[in-house]
Write a protein that holds these residues in place. Structure first.
Motif, mmCIF file in Angstrom:
data_model
loop_
_atom_site.group_PDB
_atom_site.id
_atom_site.type_symbol
_atom_site.label_atom_id
_atom_site.label_comp_id
_atom_site.label_asym_id
_atom_site.label_seq_id
_atom_site.Cartn_x
_atom_site.Cartn_y
_atom_site.Cartn_z
ATOM 1 N N PHE A 13 -1.348 10.871 4.972
ATOM 2 C CA PHE A 13 0.077 10.987 4.698
ATOM 3 C C PHE A 13 0.857 11.557 5.875
ATOM 4 C CE2 PHE A 13 -0.329 15.478 4.328
ATOM 5 C CZ PHE A 13 -1.535 15.703 3.709
ATOM 6 N N TRP A 15 3.846 14.345 6.854
ATOM 7 C CA TRP A 15 4.450 15.582 6.338
ATOM 8 C C TRP A 15 5.844 15.712 6.932
ATOM 9 C CZ3 TRP A 15 3.256 18.919 2.631
ATOM 10 C CH2 TRP A 15 3.904 20.135 2.610
ATOM 11 N N ILE A 30 8.038 17.046 2.009
ATOM 12 C CA ILE A 30 7.883 15.844 1.196
ATOM 13 C C ILE A 30 6.720 15.047 1.759
ATOM 14 C CG2 ILE A 30 9.005 13.818 0.234
ATOM 15 C CD1 ILE A 30 11.652 15.010 0.927
ATOM 16 N N ILE A 31 5.756 14.778 0.946
ATOM 17 C CA ILE A 31 4.569 14.046 1.375
ATOM 18 C C ILE A 31 4.726 12.573 1.051
ATOM 19 C CG2 ILE A 31 2.078 13.835 1.100
ATOM 20 C CD1 ILE A 31 2.076 16.742 0.137
ATOM 21 N N ALA A 32 4.379 11.723 2.013
ATOM 22 C CA ALA A 32 4.365 10.282 1.779
ATOM 23 C C ALA A 32 2.940 9.856 1.437
ATOM 24 C CB ALA A 32 4.876 9.545 3.010
ATOM 25 N N PHE A 33 2.712 9.433 0.208
ATOM 26 C CA PHE A 33 1.385 9.048 -0.260
ATOM 27 C C PHE A 33 1.164 7.546 -0.124
ATOM 28 C CE2 PHE A 33 -1.078 12.207 -2.893
ATOM 29 C CZ PHE A 33 -0.478 13.319 -2.350
ATOM 30 N N CYS A 104 6.565 14.166 -3.628
ATOM 31 C CA CYS A 104 6.160 13.173 -2.652
ATOM 32 C C CYS A 104 6.693 11.807 -3.057
ATOM 33 C CB CYS A 104 4.641 13.127 -2.487
ATOM 34 S SG CYS A 104 3.720 12.845 -4.020
ATOM 35 N N CYS A 106 6.167 7.202 -2.253
ATOM 36 C CA CYS A 106 5.392 6.112 -1.681
ATOM 37 C C CYS A 106 6.349 4.982 -1.341
ATOM 38 C CB CYS A 106 4.315 5.616 -2.652
ATOM 39 S SG CYS A 106 3.439 4.129 -2.077
#
Length: 351
Positions: A13, A15, A30-33, A104, A106
């Motif tokens: 991911f 950050w 915010i995490i991008a999964f 997060c 996507c």
């Protein structure tokens, strides 16, 4: 305002750290999964929590932290894309006790998903209108704290962010409550931004029937006062524990002829408030276990919020001070729209 965007690739991911400067500061990640990660977290989207016009929400668990999450899976249409961008750009950059937290997201291929903290007690409408057998009954003290929390959240959006954020769809379905019944304003898919150098913005009509300020229907540029109007309608439903209109009553706010005054709760509310009988407005299931002073205060606020002219409605910061008991509020006048409903209903009765 200083916005620092730090992108660090780490395993699966990105950050992202956002630093905001204004009346209040916040910093968060915010995490991008990857899509496969969220398929696994939701067990292939097997437990549905709810749905809306642009997609569905599913329950999941982040395997590393064991945090329970709510995953909003948006459809692939252009409206879904617009909602995705609106939510990431608004709630993704702010933190407040009374605003739902975006954990997060996507954005992979055609997949658009938003991951929020899971609210154990669901949305406010489930409790007010008993939409499920296990919905907890809300005491008056809990209802009052919910009104105050929502007011604080909206005040933060309108007055404390770098840009004013207008939610555009305040209703009980978009107010979530956590395990302690702390309210969280949610669903920012229709939100719009107004720069501090401007007082209003022209935007396409949207929102939910029954909570829409009448000036928006006329096509004029909007202000945060449309949220104030919607908040007032929600307050009346919190007092009564039922919808402002019956299922068979039209919600066309552009015409008073579609309402019957004995079925439209705001008409009853302003009449009872003026006659000094707010007690009769309260949800009967409370069995007189409520503060009459607080009910009157909330009813006054609600009736000021739904005034015809946006200029007659208070700002959310003023509403917070009134609900906190730091400021008195005068008796609101009868809105012309509600007066027209009464007049037409009286004319129909005399025929």
């Amino acid at each position: 305002m200083l916005v620092l965007l730090l992108l660090i690739w780490k395993n699966k991911f990105k950050w992202c750290v956002f630093s905001l400067c204004g009346n209040q500061s916040s910093a968060g990640g915010i995490i991008a999964f990857r899509y496969t990660d969220l398929v696994r977290a939701t067990k292939s989207f097997s437990e549905k929590l709810g749905g809306g016009a642009f997609g569905s929400v599913y329950k999941g668990v982040l395997s590393d932290s064991k945090i329970t999450i709510a995953v909003k899976k948006l459809d692939g249409a252009s409206q879904g894309e617009k909602q995705f961008r609106a939510e990431v750009s608004s709630v993704g950059l702010i933190q407040h006790l009374n605003l739902v937290k975006l954990i997060c997201f996507c954005c992979e291929g055609d997949h658009r998903l938003l991951v929020y903290e899971h609210m154990l007690n669901g949305s406010l409408d489930g409790h007010l209108f008993k939409k499920s057998y296990n919905a907890a009954f809300l005491s008056w003290s809990t209802r009052y704290q919910i009104t105050l929390g929502v007011a604080r959240g909206l005040s933060y959006l309108h007055q404390s962010c770098h840009k004013c954020i207008i939610h555009c769809d305040i209703k009980p379905e978009n107010i979530l409550v956590d395990s302690s019944y702390v309210p969280k304003v949610a669903d920012f898919g229709l939100a719009t931004f107004v720069g501090r150098d401007f007082s209003r913005i022209l935007t396409s009509f949207r929102g939910t029937a029954g909570y829409i300020a009448r000036e928006w229907l006329s096509g004029v540029p909007i202000t945060p006062k449309i949220d104030v109007y919607s908040f007032g309608m929600v307050l009346l439903e919190i007092i009564s524990g039922r919808r402002n209109s019956s299922a068979g009553t039209s919600h066309d706010a552009s015409s008073s002829s579609s309402y019957k005054h004995d079925e439209f709760f705001p008409v009853q509310a302003i009449n009872k408030l003026h006659s000094g009988d707010v007690r009769s407005l309260v949800d009967p299931q409370l069995h007189s276990d409520f503060s009459l002073e607080e009910v009157e205060r909330v009813c006054k606020v609600a009736c000021w919020c739904i005034q015809d002219s946006e200029f007659d409605r208070p700002m959310m910061g003023e509403i917070v001070r009134v609900l906190e008991g730091l400021r008195e509020i005068d008796m609101p006048p009868m809105p012309r729209f509600l007066a027209a409903i009464m007049e037409q209903s009286g004319a129909a009765t005399s025929m």
